[in-house]
Design a protein around this motif. Structure first.
Motif, PDB file in Angstrom:
ATOM      1  N   ILE A   1      -1.644   8.249  90.662  1.00 15.08           N
ATOM      2  CA  ILE A   1      -1.208   8.990  89.369  1.00 15.08           C
ATOM      3  C   ILE A   1       0.037   8.722  89.224  1.00 15.08           C
ATOM      4  CG2 ILE A   1      -3.038  10.838  89.940  1.00 15.08           C
ATOM      5  CD1 ILE A   1      -0.882  12.488  90.812  1.00 15.08           C
ATOM      6  N   ALA A   2       0.894   7.934  89.793  1.00 15.53           N
ATOM      7  CA  ALA A   2       2.148   7.772  89.625  1.00 15.53           C
ATOM      8  C   ALA A   2       2.469   6.636  88.561  1.00 15.53           C
ATOM      9  CB  ALA A   2       2.860   6.701  90.667  1.00 15.53           C
ATOM     10  N   ASN A   3       3.312   7.257  87.494  1.00 19.03           N
ATOM     11  CA  ASN A   3       3.533   6.490  86.003  1.00 19.03           C
ATOM     12  C   ASN A   3       4.170   5.250  86.378  1.00 19.03           C
ATOM     13  OD1 ASN A   3       4.525   5.698  83.565  1.00 19.03           O
ATOM     14  ND2 ASN A   3       5.436   7.835  82.961  1.00 19.03           N
ATOM     15  N   PRO A   4       3.403   4.041  86.114  1.00 21.59           N
ATOM     16  CA  PRO A   4       3.715   2.707  86.152  1.00 21.59           C
ATOM     17  C   PRO A   4       4.926   2.101  85.121  1.00 21.59           C
ATOM     18  CG  PRO A   4       1.853   2.801  84.801  1.00 21.59           C
ATOM     19  CD  PRO A   4       2.048   4.260  85.231  1.00 21.59           C
ATOM     20  N   CYS A   5       5.214   2.941  84.134  1.00 16.41           N
ATOM     21  CA  CYS A   5       6.112   2.736  83.175  1.00 16.41           C
ATOM     22  C   CYS A   5       7.496   2.050  83.475  1.00 16.41           C
ATOM     23  CB  CYS A   5       6.150   3.556  81.910  1.00 16.41           C
ATOM     24  SG  CYS A   5       4.635   3.925  81.020  1.00 16.41           S
ATOM     25  N   SER A   6       7.758   2.938  84.462  1.00 18.64           N
ATOM     26  CA  SER A   6       9.213   2.486  85.069  1.00 18.64           C
ATOM     27  C   SER A   6       9.397   1.045  85.668  1.00 18.64           C
ATOM     28  CB  SER A   6      10.159   3.484  85.758  1.00 18.64           C
ATOM     29  OG  SER A   6       8.955   3.946  86.744  1.00 18.64           O
ATOM     30  N   MET A   7       8.362   0.939  86.399  1.00 16.30           N
ATOM     31  CA  MET A   7       8.166  -0.443  87.033  1.00 16.30           C
ATOM     32  C   MET A   7       7.953  -1.509  86.156  1.00 16.30           C
ATOM     33  SD  MET A   7       8.037  -1.788  90.286  1.00 16.30           S
ATOM     34  CE  MET A   7       8.965  -3.123  89.736  1.00 16.30           C
ATOM     35  N   ILE A   8       6.916  -1.215  85.104  1.00 16.70           N
ATOM     36  CA  ILE A   8       6.715  -2.414  84.130  1.00 16.70           C
ATOM     37  C   ILE A   8       7.858  -2.514  83.290  1.00 16.70           C
ATOM     38  CG2 ILE A   8       5.196  -2.733  81.753  1.00 16.70           C
ATOM     39  CD1 ILE A   8       3.037  -1.264  83.468  1.00 16.70           C
ATOM     40  N   LEU A   9       8.736  -1.522  83.002  1.00 11.65           N
ATOM     41  CA  LEU A   9       9.786  -1.581  82.042  1.00 11.65           C
ATOM     42  C   LEU A   9      11.017  -2.374  82.861  1.00 11.65           C
ATOM     43  CD1 LEU A   9       9.976   1.731  80.158  1.00 11.65           C
ATOM     44  CD2 LEU A   9       9.739  -0.478  79.316  1.00 11.65           C
ATOM     45  N   SER A  10      10.818  -2.263  84.268  1.00 10.13           N
ATOM     46  CA  SER A  10      11.873  -2.852  85.131  1.00 10.13           C
ATOM     47  C   SER A  10      11.432  -4.482  85.175  1.00 10.13           C
ATOM     48  CB  SER A  10      11.867  -2.489  86.417  1.00 10.13           C
ATOM     49  OG  SER A  10      12.490  -0.962  86.591  1.00 10.13           O
ATOM     50  N   ALA A  11      10.344  -4.713  84.970  1.00  8.59           N
ATOM     51  CA  ALA A  11       9.823  -6.001  85.093  1.00  8.59           C
ATOM     52  C   ALA A  11      10.066  -6.875  83.629  1.00  8.59           C
ATOM     53  CB  ALA A  11       8.395  -6.185  85.285  1.00  8.59           C
ATOM     54  N   ALA A  12      10.234  -5.808  82.645  1.00 11.92           N
ATOM     55  CA  ALA A  12      10.688  -6.415  81.223  1.00 11.92           C
ATOM     56  C   ALA A  12      11.966  -6.778  81.472  1.00 11.92           C
ATOM     57  CB  ALA A  12      10.369  -5.264  80.202  1.00 11.92           C
ATOM     58  N   MET A  13      12.929  -5.998  81.969  1.00  9.71           N
ATOM     59  CA  MET A  13      14.140  -6.287  82.321  1.00  9.71           C
ATOM     60  C   MET A  13      14.498  -7.405  83.209  1.00  9.71           C
ATOM     61  SD  MET A  13      15.958  -2.697  83.056  1.00  9.71           S
ATOM     62  CE  MET A  13      17.805  -3.351  83.005  1.00  9.71           C
ATOM     63  N   MET A  14      13.547  -7.635  84.131  1.00  3.19           N
ATOM     64  CA  MET A  14      13.460  -8.960  84.828  1.00  3.19           C
ATOM     65  C   MET A  14      13.322 -10.142  83.798  1.00  3.19           C
ATOM     66  SD  MET A  14      10.843 -10.263  87.577  1.00  3.19           S
ATOM     67  CE  MET A  14       9.484 -10.557  86.360  1.00  3.19           C
ATOM     68  N   LEU A  15      12.490 -10.035  82.932  1.00  2.00           N
ATOM     69  CA  LEU A  15      12.048 -11.202  82.085  1.00  2.00           C
ATOM     70  C   LEU A  15      13.177 -11.267  81.032  1.00  2.00           C
ATOM     71  CD1 LEU A  15       8.509 -10.297  81.448  1.00  2.00           C
ATOM     72  CD2 LEU A  15       9.148 -12.447  82.650  1.00  2.00           C
ATOM     73  N   ASP A  16      13.934 -10.277  80.832  1.00  2.00           N
ATOM     74  CA  ASP A  16      15.323 -10.612  79.891  1.00  2.00           C
ATOM     75  C   ASP A  16      16.146 -11.584  80.873  1.00  2.00           C
ATOM     76  OD1 ASP A  16      14.607  -9.356  77.763  1.00  2.00           O
ATOM     77  OD2 ASP A  16      15.457  -7.468  78.604  1.00  2.00           O
ATOM     78  N   TYR A  17      16.309 -11.171  82.053  1.00  2.00           N
ATOM     79  CA  TYR A  17      17.297 -11.804  83.123  1.00  2.00           C
ATOM     80  C   TYR A  17      16.904 -13.324  83.097  1.00  2.00           C
ATOM     81  CZ  TYR A  17      19.075 -13.328  87.569  1.00  2.00           C
ATOM     82  OH  TYR A  17      19.785 -13.831  88.676  1.00  2.00           O
ATOM     83  N   LEU A  18      15.366 -13.463  83.054  1.00  2.00           N
ATOM     84  CA  LEU A  18      15.041 -15.005  83.371  1.00  2.00           C
ATOM     85  C   LEU A  18      14.825 -15.753  81.795  1.00  2.00           C
ATOM     86  CD1 LEU A  18      11.735 -14.387  85.750  1.00  2.00           C
ATOM     87  CD2 LEU A  18      14.065 -15.272  86.179  1.00  2.00           C
ATOM     88  N   GLY A  19      15.418 -15.084  80.864  1.00  2.00           N
ATOM     89  CA  GLY A  19      15.660 -15.598  79.379  1.00  2.00           C
ATOM     90  C   GLY A  19      13.952 -15.707  78.673  1.00  2.00           C
ATOM     91  N   GLU A  20      13.026 -14.943  79.162  1.00  2.00           N
ATOM     92  CA  GLU A  20      12.064 -14.827  78.385  1.00  2.00           C
ATOM     93  C   GLU A  20      11.943 -13.367  77.419  1.00  2.00           C
ATOM     94  OE1 GLU A  20       9.883 -16.889  78.632  1.00  2.00           O
ATOM     95  OE2 GLU A  20      10.191 -18.018  80.226  1.00  2.00           O
ATOM     96  N   TRP A  21      12.857 -13.598  76.612  1.00  2.00           N
ATOM     97  CA  TRP A  21      13.136 -12.241  75.822  1.00  2.00           C
ATOM     98  C   TRP A  21      11.922 -11.915  74.821  1.00  2.00           C
ATOM     99  CZ3 TRP A  21      16.916 -16.430  75.918  1.00  2.00           C
ATOM    100  CH2 TRP A  21      17.996 -16.114  76.697  1.00  2.00           C
ATOM    101  N   GLU A  22      11.345 -12.750  74.323  1.00  2.00           N
ATOM    102  CA  GLU A  22      10.078 -12.453  73.333  1.00  2.00           C
ATOM    103  C   GLU A  22       8.903 -11.805  74.164  1.00  2.00           C
ATOM    104  OE1 GLU A  22       6.662 -14.518  70.576  1.00  2.00           O
ATOM    105  OE2 GLU A  22       8.441 -15.755  71.340  1.00  2.00           O
TER     106      GLU A  22
END
Length: 329
Positions: free
Chosen positions: A267-288
């Protein structure tokens, strides 16, 4: 092909990481995963909260995803030591209000930039049964480095103000160095407005006028406390991602802990982990792709139909994740 180090850790860290991997598998990108151990369970199995092998895996990866860790009595924090080992000196914690979440303010969009390598989190403690001492280490080098990171992030976000948070009226030498370093760096960014507040006053202003801030920079402990307070403004830690950025490494993790009281219940909210992965993709240059993930999270939250109990719903971790993926693809 991106090589990612996956460190799930303890408690709900394992559940939200599984959800995150499910989402990453659905993206039009190629990843290879290498797994490392850390945390309380790792200590029980290996006698250490952060094995050298985990550090090796993290160091050779393109980016690191970390779930959560449970505190181990008498042992150092694995996430603090991993940050130090990777020299990821800037902890970036975005705070954003979402449509569909009941907040006092609906126009919050700021980020806390927290110095990540020293302060009271240097873990230099000593003493005897009657007196314990914790050393608070603040250097000009680290203070100037984190201030530059804050100003550069302000420009990147298209915002106009950086706020320094400190307690130099009491901690005159350590926070004096931090504040002096901030204003020294500020001279190189004349287009950016600057201000500073004592941390106790800032704690109040974050409640009463959070919409007035763009980028906030502070020392390790103050930044940690203020970011958790700020998460409470926008729906809680389940919506609070973070990235730890250095010159050569990136480590991304949800702000929440291992939450042993709900671990294993899905029942844990996955959004913070998924949004952290989005930040990771920013870091990798995958902005879109990262922007698409954030938009999908926002749509699912705004829809109000599928949400975990922390946001007033009854959906499971994976039900929320699959709803986000459905919006994404």
């Amino acid at each position: 092909m991106y090589n990612l180090a996956i460190i799930s850790g303890d408690g709900i860290g394992q559940e939200v990481m599984s959800a995150c991997e499910y989402l990453l598998d659905k993206l039009d990108l190629e990843f290879s995963f290498e797994y490392g151990e850390a945390g309380f369970e790792c200590f029980n199995n290996n006698g250490t909260t952060l094995p050298e092998e985990t550090i090796r895996i993290a160091n050779k990866s393109d980016a690191v995803l970390f779930g959560a860790s449970t505190s181990t009595p008498g042992e150092p924090s694995p996430i603090i030591n991993l940050r130090k080992a990777l020299n990821v000196y800037a902890n970036i914690r975005p705070i954003k209000s979402y449509k569909g979440v009941n907040c006092i303010h609906d126009d919050i969009d700021f980020v806390i930039v927290r110095e990540n390598t020293e302060g009271l989190y240097s873990q230099n403690e000593y003493g005897d049964c009657d007196k314990m001492i914790a050393e608070r280490v603040i250097t000009r080098h680290a203070s100037e480095r984190i201030s530059k990171a804050a100003f550069n992030l302000c420009i990147k976000r298209g915002q106009s103000k950086v706020t320094c948070v400190h307690k130099s009226n009491v901690l005159k030498k350590t926070d004096g160095v931090f504040t002096e370093s901030f204003y020294k760096v500020a001279k190189d960014y004349p287009q950016i407005q600057t201000e500073d507040y004592y941390v106790d006053a800032m704690a109040m202003y974050l409640i009463t006028q959070p919409q007035n801030f763009d980028v906030i920079v502070s020392t390790n402990l103050f930044g940690d406390i203020l970011s958790d307070e700020s998460a409470g403004l926008v729906g809680g830690l389940g919506l609070a991602p973070s990235g730890n950025i250095g010159d050569h490494n990136g480590l991304f993790e949800p702000v929440h802990g291992s939450a042993p009281d709900i671990a294993g219940k899905n029942i844990a909210n996955p959004c913070s982990m998924i949004l952290s992965a989005a930040m990771m993709l920013d870091y990798l240059g995958e902005w879109e792709i990262s922007n698409n993930i954030r938009n999908s999270v926002e749509k699912v939250i705004a829809d109000c139909k599928i949400r975990t109990p922390d946001l007033g719903g009854d959906a499971s971790t994976m039900e929320v994740t699959k709803a986000i993926v459905k919006e994404l693809i």
